[in-house]
Design a protein around this motif. Structure first.
Motif, mmCIF file in Angstrom:
data_model
loop_
_atom_site.group_PDB
_atom_site.id
_atom_site.type_symbol
_atom_site.label_atom_id
_atom_site.label_comp_id
_atom_site.label_asym_id
_atom_site.label_seq_id
_atom_site.Cartn_x
_atom_site.Cartn_y
_atom_site.Cartn_z
ATOM 1 N N GLN A 126 -0.986 11.086 -1.477
ATOM 2 C CA GLN A 126 -2.336 10.637 -1.992
ATOM 3 C C GLN A 126 -2.134 9.205 -2.620
ATOM 4 O O GLN A 126 -2.838 8.243 -2.464
ATOM 5 C CB GLN A 126 -3.204 11.313 -3.147
ATOM 6 N N ILE A 127 -0.862 9.164 -3.335
ATOM 7 C CA ILE A 127 -0.637 8.212 -4.181
ATOM 8 C C ILE A 127 -0.374 6.805 -3.044
ATOM 9 O O ILE A 127 -0.686 5.718 -2.964
ATOM 10 C CB ILE A 127 0.455 7.915 -5.193
ATOM 11 N N GLN A 128 0.475 7.248 -1.948
ATOM 12 C CA GLN A 128 0.903 6.421 -0.871
ATOM 13 C C GLN A 128 -0.434 5.925 -0.312
ATOM 14 O O GLN A 128 -0.382 4.650 -0.005
ATOM 15 C CB GLN A 128 1.949 6.976 -0.170
ATOM 16 N N ASN A 129 -1.357 6.918 0.032
ATOM 17 C CA ASN A 129 -2.779 6.254 0.711
ATOM 18 C C ASN A 129 -3.225 5.207 -0.105
ATOM 19 O O ASN A 129 -3.747 4.497 0.248
ATOM 20 C CB ASN A 129 -3.364 7.446 1.273
ATOM 21 N N GLN A 130 -3.303 5.465 -1.377
ATOM 22 C CA GLN A 130 -4.064 4.604 -2.312
ATOM 23 C C GLN A 130 -3.432 3.553 -2.379
ATOM 24 O O GLN A 130 -4.025 2.144 -2.446
ATOM 25 C CB GLN A 130 -4.178 5.419 -3.754
ATOM 26 N N ASN A 131 -1.810 3.464 -2.368
ATOM 27 C CA ASN A 131 -1.305 2.123 -2.604
ATOM 28 C C ASN A 131 -1.611 1.478 -1.143
ATOM 29 O O ASN A 131 -1.551 0.072 -1.266
ATOM 30 C CB ASN A 131 0.383 2.576 -2.590
ATOM 31 N N LYS A 132 -1.370 2.050 -0.158
ATOM 32 C CA LYS A 132 -1.737 1.431 1.385
ATOM 33 C C LYS A 132 -3.096 0.562 1.258
ATOM 34 O O LYS A 132 -3.284 -0.473 1.567
ATOM 35 C CB LYS A 132 -1.733 2.410 2.436
ATOM 36 N N LYS A 133 -4.049 1.462 0.766
ATOM 37 C CA LYS A 133 -5.419 1.034 0.680
ATOM 38 C C LYS A 133 -5.540 -0.269 -0.203
ATOM 39 O O LYS A 133 -6.051 -1.419 -0.013
ATOM 40 C CB LYS A 133 -6.451 2.244 0.390
ATOM 41 N N ALA A 134 -4.820 -0.174 -1.457
ATOM 42 C CA ALA A 134 -4.703 -1.099 -2.566
ATOM 43 C C ALA A 134 -4.029 -2.527 -1.665
ATOM 44 O O ALA A 134 -4.557 -3.539 -2.005
ATOM 45 C CB ALA A 134 -4.103 -0.566 -3.755
#
Length: 199
Positions: A126-134
């Protein structure tokens, strides 16, 4: 006539046997059965009483002691051996049960650890997906900025951060930003970008 005498003689032993059977044996057998039933209802153990009485008779009791003394000792030894074996088996069972319990505890701990790791992996994803999105939003921000404004910001970053952003920009936006950079820095970033694409 001779025949009749022969038949009477032949019937005589048979008739005596039948008389003995019907008059003495069957009633005696019936009386014994009735006596056993009455004794059973009266709560008397006939066989125990017979054993006690045989022990009191001098000529029978000595024979019983001789034959049963040896076998009683053997039976007692056998009983002791069997009790020891039962205790050993009980000990083995207790050990096996404790082993099973400890393995169950280990299994429970492993399952809990597995669940914790799975939760951690989900959280990291989830953090990785959020980081990718950011990061995608940052890249889109640089793509929407003018090249004149974006170039000085990228130049103030470390080489790794600048390379990461530059490698994700669209090629036309990248070209415009590189035009606004000093030639030596643009050459350096171009070299780093080509090395990255070759990896």
């Amino acid at each position: 006539m001779e025949r009749e005498v022969k038949e009477k003689i032949e019937d005589q032993p048979r008739s005596r046997f039948q008389w003995f059977l019907y008059v003495i044996f069957i009633p005696l057998l019936f009386a014994i059965v009735i006596a056993l039933i009455v004794a059973q209802f009266a709560g008397v153990n006939v066989f125990e009483k017979a054993k006690d009485l045989s022990g009191k008779l001098p000529f029978i009791s000595s024979k019983v002691e001789k034959t049963s003394g040896k076998s009683l000792k053997e039976y007692e030894d056998k009983i002791i051996d069997l009790q020891a074996e039962i205790e050993n088996k009980d000990t083995e069972l207790t050990q096996l049960q404790s082993k099973i319990d400890s393995q169950d505890n280990e299994k429970q701990q492993m399952l809990l650890e597995q669940k914790r790791l799975e939760d951690e992996i989900d959280e990291l994803k989830q953090i990785q997906n959020q980081n990718k999105k950011a990061f995608q939003e940052i890249v889109q921000t640089y793509e929407s900025m003018s090249a004149k404004s974006a170039a000085p910001i990228i130049l103030s970053m470390t080489d790794q951060e600048a390379l990461k952003i530059l490698s994700n920009l669209k090629s036309d936006v990248l070209a415009k930003i590189m035009e606004k950079m000093p030639a030596d820095r643009a050459a350096k970033y171009t070299e780093m970008l080509s090395a990255k694409t070759n990896d």
